[in-house]
Design a protein around this motif. Structure first.
Motif, PDB file in Angstrom:
ATOM      1  N   VAL A  25      -0.260  -2.698  -9.385  1.00  0.00           N
ATOM      2  CA  VAL A  25      -1.703  -2.636  -9.178  1.00  0.00           C
ATOM      3  C   VAL A  25      -2.086  -3.324  -7.872  1.00  0.00           C
ATOM      4  CG1 VAL A  25      -3.926  -3.437 -10.064  1.00  0.00           C
ATOM      5  CG2 VAL A  25      -2.248  -2.438 -11.625  1.00  0.00           C
ATOM      6  N   LEU A  26      -1.453  -4.467  -7.579  1.00  0.00           N
ATOM      7  CA  LEU A  26      -1.747  -5.185  -6.340  1.00  0.00           C
ATOM      8  C   LEU A  26      -1.395  -4.340  -5.126  1.00  0.00           C
ATOM      9  CD1 LEU A  26      -2.549  -7.711  -4.767  1.00  0.00           C
ATOM     10  CD2 LEU A  26      -0.215  -8.583  -5.116  1.00  0.00           C
ATOM     11  N   ARG A  27      -0.250  -3.709  -5.152  1.00  0.00           N
ATOM     12  CA  ARG A  27       0.154  -2.872  -4.013  1.00  0.00           C
ATOM     13  C   ARG A  27      -0.804  -1.695  -3.830  1.00  0.00           C
ATOM     14  NH1 ARG A  27       6.490  -3.000  -3.092  1.00  0.00           N
ATOM     15  NH2 ARG A  27       7.039  -4.989  -4.024  1.00  0.00           N
ATOM     16  N   GLU A  28      -1.233  -1.086  -4.928  1.00  0.00           N
ATOM     17  CA  GLU A  28      -2.144   0.048  -4.824  1.00  0.00           C
ATOM     18  C   GLU A  28      -3.509  -0.389  -4.295  1.00  0.00           C
ATOM     19  OE1 GLU A  28      -2.125   1.682  -8.727  1.00  0.00           O
ATOM     20  OE2 GLU A  28      -0.277   2.846  -8.419  1.00  0.00           O
ATOM     21  N   GLU A  29      -3.972  -1.571  -4.692  1.00  0.00           N
ATOM     22  CA  GLU A  29      -5.247  -2.074  -4.176  1.00  0.00           C
ATOM     23  C   GLU A  29      -5.161  -2.341  -2.672  1.00  0.00           C
ATOM     24  OE1 GLU A  29      -6.186  -5.490  -6.470  1.00  0.00           O
ATOM     25  OE2 GLU A  29      -6.902  -4.352  -8.221  1.00  0.00           O
ATOM     26  N   LEU A  30      -4.050  -2.919  -2.240  1.00  0.00           N
ATOM     27  CA  LEU A  30      -3.877  -3.160  -0.808  1.00  0.00           C
ATOM     28  C   LEU A  30      -3.802  -1.846  -0.033  1.00  0.00           C
ATOM     29  CD1 LEU A  30      -1.279  -6.097  -0.923  1.00  0.00           C
ATOM     30  CD2 LEU A  30      -3.725  -6.250  -0.444  1.00  0.00           C
ATOM     31  N   GLN A  31      -3.131  -0.851  -0.623  1.00  0.00           N
ATOM     32  CA  GLN A  31      -3.045   0.457   0.017  1.00  0.00           C
ATOM     33  C   GLN A  31      -4.425   1.099   0.127  1.00  0.00           C
ATOM     34  OE1 GLN A  31      -0.908   2.172   1.556  1.00  0.00           O
ATOM     35  NE2 GLN A  31      -1.720   4.261   1.535  1.00  0.00           N
ATOM     36  N   VAL A  55      -2.875   9.732  10.447  1.00  0.00           N
ATOM     37  CA  VAL A  55      -3.586   9.445   9.202  1.00  0.00           C
ATOM     38  C   VAL A  55      -2.774   9.854   7.988  1.00  0.00           C
ATOM     39  CG1 VAL A  55      -5.695   9.933   7.898  1.00  0.00           C
ATOM     40  CG2 VAL A  55      -5.807   9.652  10.363  1.00  0.00           C
ATOM     41  N   ILE A  56      -1.954  10.903   8.094  1.00  0.00           N
ATOM     42  CA  ILE A  56      -1.212  11.411   6.951  1.00  0.00           C
ATOM     43  C   ILE A  56      -0.284  10.350   6.360  1.00  0.00           C
ATOM     44  CG2 ILE A  56       0.710  12.333   8.324  1.00  0.00           C
ATOM     45  CD1 ILE A  56       0.824  14.686   6.392  1.00  0.00           C
ATOM     46  N   ASN A  57       0.156   9.411   7.170  1.00  0.00           N
ATOM     47  CA  ASN A  57       1.079   8.388   6.677  1.00  0.00           C
ATOM     48  C   ASN A  57       0.391   7.308   5.856  1.00  0.00           C
ATOM     49  OD1 ASN A  57       3.660   9.232   7.953  1.00  0.00           O
ATOM     50  ND2 ASN A  57       2.499   8.960   9.831  1.00  0.00           N
ATOM     51  N   TYR A  58      -0.924   7.360   5.756  1.00  0.00           N
ATOM     52  CA  TYR A  58      -1.661   6.359   4.983  1.00  0.00           C
ATOM     53  C   TYR A  58      -2.190   6.919   3.670  1.00  0.00           C
ATOM     54  CZ  TYR A  58      -1.745   3.813   9.418  1.00  0.00           C
ATOM     55  OH  TYR A  58      -1.395   3.172  10.576  1.00  0.00           O
ATOM     56  N   LEU A  59      -1.956   8.203   3.398  1.00  0.00           N
ATOM     57  CA  LEU A  59      -2.624   8.844   2.275  1.00  0.00           C
ATOM     58  C   LEU A  59      -2.071   8.423   0.923  1.00  0.00           C
ATOM     59  CD1 LEU A  59      -3.107  12.447   3.703  1.00  0.00           C
ATOM     60  CD2 LEU A  59      -4.683  10.514   3.734  1.00  0.00           C
ATOM     61  N   GLU A  60      -0.744   8.294   0.809  1.00  0.00           N
ATOM     62  CA  GLU A  60      -0.142   7.961  -0.475  1.00  0.00           C
ATOM     63  C   GLU A  60       0.790   6.770  -0.321  1.00  0.00           C
ATOM     64  OE1 GLU A  60       1.234  11.049  -3.115  1.00  0.00           O
ATOM     65  OE2 GLU A  60       0.430  12.589  -1.781  1.00  0.00           O
ATOM     66  N   LEU A  61       0.780   5.914  -1.319  1.00  0.00           N
ATOM     67  CA  LEU A  61       1.580   4.691  -1.278  1.00  0.00           C
ATOM     68  C   LEU A  61       3.065   5.018  -1.211  1.00  0.00           C
ATOM     69  CD1 LEU A  61       1.778   1.598  -1.534  1.00  0.00           C
ATOM     70  CD2 LEU A  61       1.846   1.889  -4.012  1.00  0.00           C
TER      71      LEU A  61
END
Length: 429
Positions: free
Chosen positions: A118-124, A236-242
């Motif tokens: 959850v922490l990693r997903e929030e940071l992402q 931008v595509i490299n930021y879309l999914e964790l």
């Protein structure tokens, strides 16, 4: 005495207790102790925690970026003070077959733990929000100032003007401007490599700039190396999914969609992104339909109608496109043969005089020399169609009439064929 020889340079010891982080620079503390490390360098911190505290952070590259790592570290620094580390980490025992005093244990912190995930997903999510806001600012920024890396021409206004110039005039295309973020830093990174006489694609280093330019031109290396992960941060595509790069996102197998699709998809046509450039200006479009609509609306040139009225096949379309490209590149109106000092003046003339649709005699452009593209990366050439049913008018095809062979006397033809003299005896078709 040989033992008194000094075989390597010596260094005086640094002051005891001095921190490895320069005073005033951003730093992040260790999870367990008060040792601080530069925020922009994660390796020394990770090495310290492994050696001194036996802590391993799994897939640390997925913890967003350097700006997110301090928040990740500070979060677990607080949690480890509240509860024992074994409540969060898996214990990995080293040398388990050795005597007890020689065994060692390491602690693995990974996203198998729901709290860590959850922490990693929030940071992402926070990073993605910041990236999209930065991208929007750059798209709306009309105060951009940049210099072309290949001809030193200066550009003021939107960043797309410089990027489209390099794609059009120098066959150097790093992608659509709307897909790029932190464009200024990206261009500075590329310029620094060229200043160091390094090829952007194969990354070889050359003795002087002229050799580098000849190499990149002859080898068609006017592009960046897609395997160099240094460039991922600018798309931008490299930021879309964790945890997924652009390659992984593009190569995903949509099995669920394949299971739900019907058997017959023949009536479904998806526009394929081409990133083609207008024949008369620097406008880019992702589909041929969008580009043709732009040229008709902005310049009065209907490529599809021209193809239909002249009955052009694929190769004739190629020659026409290359002819127009060359005339526009040379600043010449092909309708009245007038030269103009700039592309903007030519574009204004074509619109005012309506000469974009005034093509010269077919013998002028239907020449073998226009088989060769004016621009090496002309995406429009890849989208031209030779299909009679694709956007062409009925009755306009200039195809050759084909007369079928008379097969009524097939047996007689077979017996008298010269092939019978070449085949072994006893062979029958």
């Amino acid at each position: 005495d040989g033992q008194d020889c000094i075989l390597e340079p010596l260094s005086l010891p640094e002051g005891a207790g001095r921190s490895g982080t320069p005073e005033g620079s951003p730093s992040v503390p260790c999870i367990f102790c008060e040792e601080h490390f530069p925020t922009a360098q994660q390796d020394p911190l990770l090495k310290h925690m492994i050696i001194e505290h036996k802590l391993v952070i799994a897939d640390v590259r997925l913890v967003a970026d350097f700006r997110s790592l301090p928040r990740y570290i500070l979060y677990w620094r607080r949690r480890f003070r509240e509860q024992p580390i074994t409540d969060f980490c898996s214990v990995i025992r080293i040398n388990s077959t050795a005597p007890l005093e020689e065994q060692d244990s390491y602690f693995l912190l990974c996203d198998v733990l729901p709290e860590d995930r959850v922490l990693r997903e929030e940071l992402q999510a926070q990073r993605l929000k910041g990236i999209l806001e930065q991208q929007q600012r750059e798209r709306n920024d009309n105060n951009f100032h940049g210099i072309c890396m290949f001809c030193d021409e200066e550009f003021l206004g939107n960043r797309s003007v410089l990027l489209n110039h390099m794609a059009r005039e120098h066959a150097f295309n790093i992608g659509l401007p709307d897909n790029i973020v932190n464009c200024g830093e990206f261009l500075r990174t590329l310029q620094r490599k060229l200043d160091n006489l390094q090829c952007l694609y194969c990354e070889r280093t050359f003795r002087d700039r002229s050799l580098l330019k000849d190499h990149m031109r002859k080898k068609q290396h006017r592009r960046i190396n897609p395997r160099n992960r240094e460039y991922d941060q600018f798309y931008v595509i490299n930021y879309l999914e964790l945890g997924k790069s652009w390659e992984e996102v593009q190569s995903e197998d949509d099995r669920e969609l394949l299971e739900q699709q019907e058997e017959d998809w023949s009536d479904w046509r998806v526009p394929v992104p081409v990133s083609a450039v207008c024949l008369f200006c620097e406008k880019q479009a992702e589909t041929t339909e969008q580009l043709c609509a732009h040229m008709e609306e902005a310049h009065g040139f209907d490529l599809l109608r021209t193809k239909a009225e002249l009955g052009l096949n694929f190769y004739e379309q190629v020659k026409l496109v290359n002819f127009i490209r060359r005339q526009v590149h040379q600043g010449r109106c092909y309708g009245c043969c007038t030269r103009f000092p700039s592309r903007a003046d030519l574009g204004a003339h074509l619109v005012e005089a309506k000469h974009a649709a005034l093509l010269p005699d077919r013998r002028t452009w239907d020449q073998p020399e226009y088989y060769f593209p004016t621009y090496e990366n002309d995406g429009l050439l890849c989208t031209l169609s030779d299909s009679e049913g694709d956007l062409s008018a009925p009755g306009q095809s200039r195809g050759v009439t084909v007369i079928s062979e008379d097969t009524s006397q097939l047996q007689a033809l077979r017996q008298s064929s010269v092939l019978n003299q070449l085949l072994p005896r006893g062979w029958e078709g």
